[in-house]
Scaffold this active site. Sequence first.
Site, short mmCIF file in Angstrom:
data_model
loop_
_atom_site.label_atom_id
_atom_site.label_comp_id
_atom_site.label_asym_id
_atom_site.label_seq_id
_atom_site.Cartn_x
_atom_site.Cartn_y
_atom_site.Cartn_z
N LYS A 36 0.83 -1.20 0.00
CA LYS A 36 0.00 0.00 0.00
C LYS A 36 0.87 1.26 0.00
O LYS A 36 0.49 2.26 -0.60
CB LYS A 36 -0.96 0.00 1.18
CG LYS A 36 -0.28 0.23 2.50
CD LYS A 36 -1.27 0.18 3.63
CE LYS A 36 -0.56 0.08 4.95
NZ LYS A 36 -0.34 1.37 5.58
N THR A 37 2.03 1.19 0.64
CA THR A 37 2.91 2.35 0.60
C THR A 37 3.36 2.60 -0.83
O THR A 37 3.42 3.74 -1.30
CB THR A 37 4.16 2.12 1.48
OG1 THR A 37 3.72 1.58 2.73
CG2 THR A 37 4.89 3.40 1.72
N ASP A 258 -3.46 7.59 4.69
CA ASP A 258 -3.02 6.24 5.00
C ASP A 258 -3.63 5.81 6.34
O ASP A 258 -4.01 6.64 7.15
CB ASP A 258 -1.48 6.22 5.09
CG ASP A 258 -0.93 4.81 5.04
OD1 ASP A 258 -1.72 3.86 4.80
OD2 ASP A 258 0.28 4.64 5.24
N GLU A 259 -3.71 4.51 6.59
CA GLU A 259 -4.25 3.96 7.85
C GLU A 259 -5.61 4.59 8.18
O GLU A 259 -5.87 5.00 9.31
CB GLU A 259 -3.28 4.19 9.02
CG GLU A 259 -1.85 3.72 8.78
CD GLU A 259 -1.68 2.21 8.87
OE1 GLU A 259 -2.70 1.48 9.02
OE2 GLU A 259 -0.52 1.75 8.77
N GLN A 300 -6.63 -4.13 10.86
CA GLN A 300 -5.50 -3.55 11.60
C GLN A 300 -5.91 -2.31 12.40
O GLN A 300 -5.08 -1.47 12.74
CB GLN A 300 -4.37 -3.19 10.63
CG GLN A 300 -3.74 -4.42 9.99
CD GLN A 300 -2.56 -4.06 9.12
OE1 GLN A 300 -1.52 -3.66 9.62
NE2 GLN A 300 -2.72 -4.20 7.82
N ARG A 666 3.72 -8.73 10.87
CA ARG A 666 4.99 -7.99 10.76
C ARG A 666 6.09 -8.90 10.26
O ARG A 666 7.14 -8.45 9.80
CB ARG A 666 5.44 -7.41 12.12
CG ARG A 666 4.55 -6.36 12.76
CD ARG A 666 4.11 -5.30 11.84
NE ARG A 666 2.83 -5.62 11.26
CZ ARG A 666 2.32 -5.02 10.20
NH1 ARG A 666 2.99 -4.08 9.60
NH2 ARG A 666 1.15 -5.38 9.72
#
Length: 786
Positions: A36-37, A258-259, A300, A666
């Site tokens: 996504k980044t 983002d997020e 998340q 992670r």
Amino acid sequence: MTQNTDFLSQLNPSQRQAVEHFCGPLLVVAGAGSGKTRALTYRVANLIRTHRVDPENILAVTFTNKAAREMKDRIEKLFAGQIALEKYGKSLDALAEDMQTKLRSRVYKTIIKPLWVGTFHSLCARILRYDIEKYQDERGRRWKSNFSILDEDDVQKIIKDIIVNQMNEDSKKFEPRSVRAAISSAKNKGWTPRDFERDQPNFRGKVIAEVYSHYQNALAANNALDFDELIRVPVELFKQNESVLGYWHQQFCHILVDEYQDTNRVQYDLLRLLVTNNESPKTFNNWQNRSIFVVGDVDQAIYSFRMADFKILLDFQQDFGDGLPDEDTRTMVKLEENYRSTETILEVANQLIYKNKQRIEKILRPTRGEGELVYLHHAEDEVEEGEFVAGQIRDMVRECAELQWGSFAVLYRTNAQSRVFEEAMVRWNVPYKLVGGLKFYDRKEVKDIVAYLRLIVNPFDTISLLRIINTPRRGIGDTTVDRMLTAAKQLNVPLWEIICDEDSVKTLAGRAAKPIIEFAKMMARWQETLQQATEENPIIGSEIVAGIAEESGYIQELKTKGTDEALDRLANVQELVNAVLQFEEENADATLQDFLSSAALTADVDNLEEGQNRVTLMTLHSAKGLEFPVVFMVGMEQGLLPHFRSMGDAAAFEEERRLCYVGITRAQDRLFLSHALVRRTWGNRQLADPSVFLGELPKEFLTGILPNLRAAKKPVFFQKSGNPNSQIPNSKSVEWKVGDRVIHGTFGLGEVTHVFGSGNKMSVAVKFAGVQKILDPKTAPVQKVE
DNA sequence: ATCTGCAACTTTTTT
DNA sequence: AGTTGCAGAT
């Protein structure tokens, strides 16, 4: 045109769809490790390259400052690489070094610097430096552009002072911490003190409402804002001032967030206002050269305690989806291909999160090999858990050439768990870096010097003034300060004004007058230095910091003291000077005020640098957005993960599961899970049950000693002395024999070596680590371990 | 005004 | 267990 194709060919079809979308709203549901980044950075690049959007019209909101930095860095590389290809037909790396630098600095100046990339907080602080003087709140209070940003410590102090001194209430009955939480949550719902009061029928609520009201006064009096206000004020300002909103609406044509699952209502309001110019999103349809692009993953969402609400993400399509031409109505793209982790790790993660009820259906599709099984370690106690982790890391670094210290992360639920791991790392000679806990800017000496700087920038900052007026000691005592404070309050002026007036000081202070006047003069001189510096040109913040640390006598006091602790503090003051120096190097034409903002808004993860080659120790929350070849998730126990504060509440429990999911995802190559059978908390040892989440993981992907997953039961507490009997069930009727393993409230795990007598007179000898004890199991705080 | 010793409390998670 | 806050002494 060919270059353009090259540029996008590095993306998979869904990523490409997200990146190529131009105007209108788009929700990108992006699983962990799905790139996504990459989608975000390529989208920014594509807006500029293909659609000729001016960089200064792009606003990108990231979750941390570190993510902001990385994003800018990646965009810079992307452009530099592209230009290298177009102009020289070579890749960037193939160019001579000075060419690379030249190219990159040109890209930085023309493209990166004008971009608005940062966290909600830092972006809002920036907006407010321009426009806060146009704002007034519902009671007519105003702020100036040199406002201070309060940290949590300052806020707690103010609230406690209000409870005790202004309202004459007991600070035990009204704990500052919980009052603070109530006020913060009211603010994040957009409630004023009056709104809040209306909602509170009982006495307690009324008191908190009044504290809230006083607190807002204190903020205004100090020309200060807290974290919540930093976002709330722009929202209110935009609502009350059409032309200000119009300006920023026009400025930010393309917004990326983002997020998005961790956005709260106030942050959402801010976005909505900017996008629609305060039109209802239902009717808003002027999407020409305008977009809102949000990326998130409900699985998340881990910040509901901070009022984040993932329903905002679930509602995105409804909010912004109307009024579009047909081909643009596709408002969602899913990124489900995972490039980070092995298939095994993804299976474990998928099966765990599948248990949650509240989510958008989505799975992580593996693109890598099967990988190794997830290792489950069953530790005797928290110390052995630390030994296991540290030892394991040492072995793996020794045996696997591709692994270095920096390849490892140890993730836990609470900061308090870090100590044991730090100690183990020291014993095993493993270099590590601790993230979180006590931050650099939270240290006393750093906060003291920062208080000097804050007062120089903002003389209304009475909180800072009070902190340093007698630090180092100048013989200005509490009584004197109180007298001046009362006078200031009565005259409705900041304390600073009182101490600057020699006559007032002489009248109020007596013997302490002289040091006060000297202090005021010194600070006034620095204020002048700063002002002159801004008008002419070079303002050297680091010189001011070094100068004030010296002239205030702060350094002298530490030197005189000369203890190890004082020398440590001295080093931290020096480090602060370095931090300012570094900040100046990285941000040309930045002011001292900018440095203070950045200091207040910098999280510990933000300073986490790759290439340091150290094992990273941090909480699961801090680990969001990061990845490591090898991850240890420790303390997988009932009460810790899930945390006992969230047991009893279904929504909170699901959030714990998401936290667990974040931890698992992670890991790139290897994942270790561990739990301790006995854990020491508040100096007491207690039995700990394995986390229910361990039982939810697919057994075929796990290896090691599987825990005996008993149903969750209440933890048994042992006390140091007294009458523990009531708390230890069945210890009277238990039969004891040599070889039985026991757990003792003080000594921990042990083994029975002898049994003496029988019936009522029976006692046992137990060998613990280091000591042997003869105990009466009827009275001693011991329990048999199955 | 400052120092000392005892009591009480702590632990979710953070911009 | 370790830190913070407060009362009382110097």
